[in-house]
Design a protein around this motif. Structure first.
Motif, mmCIF file in Angstrom:
data_model
loop_
_atom_site.group_PDB
_atom_site.id
_atom_site.type_symbol
_atom_site.label_atom_id
_atom_site.label_comp_id
_atom_site.label_asym_id
_atom_site.label_seq_id
_atom_site.Cartn_x
_atom_site.Cartn_y
_atom_site.Cartn_z
ATOM 1 N N THR A 93 1.329 12.259 4.071
ATOM 2 C CA THR A 93 0.289 13.053 3.411
ATOM 3 C C THR A 93 -0.007 12.481 2.031
ATOM 4 N N LEU A 94 1.040 12.122 1.289
ATOM 5 C CA LEU A 94 0.851 11.539 -0.033
ATOM 6 C C LEU A 94 0.036 10.250 0.058
ATOM 7 N N LEU A 95 0.369 9.402 1.023
ATOM 8 C CA LEU A 95 -0.369 8.150 1.186
ATOM 9 C C LEU A 95 -1.826 8.409 1.523
ATOM 10 N N SER A 96 -2.063 9.405 2.369
ATOM 11 C CA SER A 96 -3.444 9.736 2.734
ATOM 12 C C SER A 96 -4.245 10.163 1.509
ATOM 13 N N GLY B 218 0.797 -1.222 0.000
ATOM 14 C CA GLY B 218 0.000 0.000 0.000
ATOM 15 C C GLY B 218 0.821 1.259 0.000
ATOM 16 N N GLY B 219 1.981 1.201 -0.659
ATOM 17 C CA GLY B 219 2.767 2.418 -0.847
ATOM 18 C C GLY B 219 2.189 3.250 -1.983
ATOM 19 N N PRO C 153 -2.733 2.553 8.458
ATOM 20 C CA PRO C 153 -2.784 3.814 7.709
ATOM 21 C C PRO C 153 -2.028 4.980 8.331
ATOM 22 N N ASP C 154 -1.997 5.079 9.661
ATOM 23 C CA ASP C 154 -1.401 6.264 10.285
ATOM 24 C C ASP C 154 0.053 6.054 10.709
ATOM 25 N N THR D 200 9.306 6.608 -5.650
ATOM 26 C CA THR D 200 7.879 6.923 -5.772
ATOM 27 C C THR D 200 7.535 7.293 -7.204
ATOM 28 N N LYS D 201 8.360 8.127 -7.815
ATOM 29 C CA LYS D 201 8.142 8.530 -9.210
ATOM 30 C C LYS D 201 8.130 7.316 -10.130
#
Length: 506
Positions: A100-103, A11-12, A39-40, A287-288
């Motif tokens: 933040t990105l994951l959220s 879940g990245g 998640p957190d 990530t990119k």
């Protein structure tokens, strides 16, 4: 093709983004993301997003990209050595906190209809799905368990680094070294929120050992941060930190692993992101790469009626881009491993060396985008006033025409090649290979070392990199054969002090 079920392992950012795209393309499919974390709780600090990456993400899914940009932090680049600092405007360079990105990506995946299941350690043997996307990261269990089918190759870097952060926003991204009694440490730091910055710090193995970090690394449990190192580095970088603290998140020293795989797929399983490939942090973001993998995989699955054809298309399109970036990244990694050896250069000239280090940015292009900085750097190189430096379109020939060590320019005379005291060395391996390390450690006893080899660009850049290492370690005059078409690379090599003289070949 019709897919009734899709399982995404991991879940990245890459896994979540792939799940959203695949659900939008296959609305009738049950798409499930399995993430062993919660998640957190996440590792890491900030994630950088260059302008080209933003364009790719916008074309694939504008809504999620807009949400990412809205919560990102823009910044410029800078380099600081001692009391000297230069800044470089960098267009649309953004950074965002990983959490933040994951959220954001979790929200958009759910909105698309993806089921997110956290706190579950799942392998390919545990799921029954038409398609399994293994986005399970650099320590991929999928790649490890099916190693005979994926054929992974893992190369270990020499330098050590650790990721940490701090509780304020730097004015800009900054590359800055600090030399202590034990050796030199270099920070790659950038702001990613109004009150947060990433602080990546690297050093060489001998410095790491002299500082006692081999002991602190061994003593730090996997679930904790190396507080001994954090306290030391907080004091060492106190000026850059402006009195703020360094924050760890399971922060420990490690070496970078460059991962390649013979195949990215087997049966109904396909690798994505760090599970399939990695590129050094100094040039490309995992990530990119993972999110751009997801874009191509989704498109390939739409174009074909069977998985094998789709997977073949995915690899055929992504491999050249990934291979190219990995080659650039390895060259950049070696440059950073040897960064302290360049600290005598004026910071403007050092910034030119940094920008042109991997052959991705040409001297002319950099001169066009940062004329003031490059002019100052070229003046330092040419030992002249800034008014004597020409416009960007003329800098290549000007750099090659500058005098050095009693010579009128940077072009080697043909008779030097066969002169007494000249060692002719063919470079047939990458600069980071064992063979080249042996050559650099035991260079020829000669007053002039002339490097020759294949006439493609990668081989030319390899010779320039080996040349820099040899000239710094031996003091010999280093000459490099350069095909005429790569004059710009020769000029950048001269300005960056990678080579003394060049010989152009047809």
């Amino acid at each position: 093709m019709r897919l009734a079920s899709i399982a995404v392992l991991g879940g990245g950012p890459g896994g979540l983004y792939a799940a959203r795209l695949l659900k939008k393309s296959h609305p009738d499919a049950v798409v499930t993301v399995y993430e062993q974390g919660v998640p957190d709780q996440t590792f890491g600090f900030g994630v950088g997003l260059a302008s080209r990456t933003q364009r790719n993400l916008r074309q694939a899914d504008e809504a999620s990209l807009n949400a990412i940009v809205e919560q990102s932090h823009p910044h410029e680049m800078s380099m600081k050595v001692g009391d000297s600092q230069v800044r470089l405007a960098h267009g649309e360079l953004l950074a965002i906190g990983r959490a933040t990105l994951l959220s954001v990506l979790q929200r958009f995946a759910r909105e698309a209809g993806v089921e997110l299941r956290f706190g579950e350690r799942v392998t390919v043997a545990d799921v029954d799905a038409d398609l399994i996307v293994a986005a399970d990261g650099i320590n991929s269990v999928t790649r490890t368990e099916l190693a005979d089918e994926f054929g992974p190759h893992i190369a270990q870097g020499e330098g050590l680094y650790l990721w940490c952060g701090t509780d304020f926003a730097l004015e800009s991204a900054v590359f800055t070294p600090v030399t202590t009694e034990h050796g030199t440490f270099v920070a790659h730091a950038y702001p990613y929120a109004d009150d947060r910055s990433t602080f990546l710090i690297e050093t060489d193995e001998r410095t790491w050992q002299r500082a006692g970090f081999d002991v602190s690394t061994e003593a730090t449990p996997a679930s904790e941060s190396d507080q001994v190192s954090l306290d030391y580095l907080q004091a060492a970088f106190s000026e850059t930190l402006q009195g703020h603290r360094l924050i760890g998140n399971r922060t420990k020293w490690t070496t970078f692993r460059t991962i390649r795989c013979d195949s990215w797929h087997t049966r109904n399983i396909v690798l994505l992101g760090d599970a399939a490939h990695t590129a050094h942090y100094s040039i490309g973001s995992g990530t990119k790469l993972a999110m751009e993998d997801a874009i191509v995989l989704d498109r390939a699955l739409l174009e074909h009626d069977d998985l094998e054809s789709a997977f073949d298309t995915y690899e055929a399109e992504r491999r050249p881009a990934v291979d190219h970036l990995q080659a650039i990244a390895e060259r950049s990694m070696v440059w950073w491993d040897n960064f302290p050896e360049r600290l005598a250069m004026p910071v403007e000239q050092l910034m030119i060396a940094y920008m042109t280090r991997a052959g991705k940015v040409s001297l002319e292009r950099f001169a066009e985008s940062a004329s003031g900085l490059v002019t100052a750097g070229l003046a330092a190189y040419g030992e002249c006033g800034v008014d004597d430096v020409p416009a960007s379109g003329e800098v290549v020939e000007w750099a090659l025409s500058r005098p050095t060590a009693g010579r009128s320019d940077r072009l080697a005379d043909a008779d030097l090649r066969d002169a007494d005291g000249t060692a002719l060395v063919e470079i047939a391996d990458r600069p980071w290979s064992a063979a080249m390390r042996r050559l650099i450690a035991q260079p020829p006893a000669a007053s002039t070392v002339w490097l020759t080899g294949a006439d493609d660009r990668e081989s030319t850049l390899d010779r320039l990199d080996v040349g820099e290492a040899l000239r710094r370690r031996t003091g010999a005059v280093v000459v490099v054969d350069v095909p005429e078409e790569f004059r710009a690379d020769a000029a950048a090599g001269a300005v960056s002090e990678r080579v003394d003289l060049v010989s152009f070949t047809s």
